[in-house]
Design a protein around this motif. Sequence first.
Motif, mmCIF file in Angstrom:
data_model
loop_
_atom_site.group_PDB
_atom_site.id
_atom_site.type_symbol
_atom_site.label_atom_id
_atom_site.label_comp_id
_atom_site.label_asym_id
_atom_site.label_seq_id
_atom_site.Cartn_x
_atom_site.Cartn_y
_atom_site.Cartn_z
ATOM 1 N N ASN A 1 -7.763 1.048 3.846
ATOM 2 C CA ASN A 1 -6.933 1.036 2.632
ATOM 3 C C ASN A 1 -7.945 2.230 1.816
ATOM 4 O OD1 ASN A 1 -9.093 -0.180 1.419
ATOM 5 N ND2 ASN A 1 -8.072 -1.752 0.819
ATOM 6 N N VAL B 1 -2.623 4.466 4.271
ATOM 7 C CA VAL B 1 -3.893 3.943 4.737
ATOM 8 C C VAL B 1 -4.322 5.117 5.717
ATOM 9 C CG1 VAL B 1 -3.133 1.601 4.993
ATOM 10 C CG2 VAL B 1 -2.329 3.302 6.893
ATOM 11 N N LEU C 1 0.808 -1.004 -0.122
ATOM 12 C CA LEU C 1 0.045 -0.072 -0.041
ATOM 13 C C LEU C 1 0.910 1.224 0.079
ATOM 14 C CD1 LEU C 1 -2.419 -1.179 2.889
ATOM 15 C CD2 LEU C 1 -2.883 -1.153 0.496
ATOM 16 N N ILE D 1 -7.938 0.598 10.410
ATOM 17 C CA ILE D 1 -7.170 0.747 9.499
ATOM 18 C C ILE D 1 -7.436 0.258 8.267
ATOM 19 C CG2 ILE D 1 -4.696 0.628 8.821
ATOM 20 C CD1 ILE D 1 -5.528 -0.083 12.457
#
Length: 245
Positions: A79, A45, A42, A77
């Motif tokens: 994305n 976040v 990622l 948390i």
Amino acid sequence: MTNTGRRTSSVTAQISRQARRFSTAIAPTLTKIEAVHILQKLDEVRVKMNDVAQLQGAIEHYVLRNSAQFDPVELDIINKEGYRIMQASVYPDEIILQEGSKKICEITLIDTEDTSSMLKIKHPVSGMTVYELRELGGTILIQTNTDELKGARVMTQTSGLSSLFLNCGCAFSKETWSVLTQDKIMANVRPNRSFWSENEIKIQWDPNCENELRLISLVFGIGQMVRVAFPQLFHIVKEFRQRNQ
């Protein structure tokens, strides 16, 4: 020496050798936190509160009963697409970070004997402190039990734009934070600037950011959520620690 004595000595030596090999093999697994592979995939976040009613319950319990005990307050948390990838559970004495059912680490925000300590990231099994963030002279130093992150630190910035977002109610703080190693910014941590998610925090990573710095910056963001975005919760956590030191 009798045969029995020699056998006893031989067995003792063998056990000692096995114990040393076992210690050498196991020790690193109890002093280092495993890589969190999902973070490597990622570039950012966000951290948000799962249910504000949990926070309200903790505050009411403290105000009405003078109790610093509360049921866990969950932080998600998520994305970019809004899917939850990890969860942080805030307890009176610690924060538990998990990926699904897997415990990633334990986090403590207060050290009553050392006011310079901002947070400690601990091994999920041994409870040993693996990383510690300490505020010294306006700089937040990242310390570890190895030399791999030597010179890593967190710098605090403020700007007129950040103050504007704060005054407009789009952010909970005018401060933003950069995680640096060797003077290169590897991560940025800042309030999510939005009318609809003003108490969220966003963590963004450089593509070359190492996994452990990704974890540290995420944990720092979680800590700032509790410390700055929800100061009432931080006050209760601090009160619990003072009562139980």
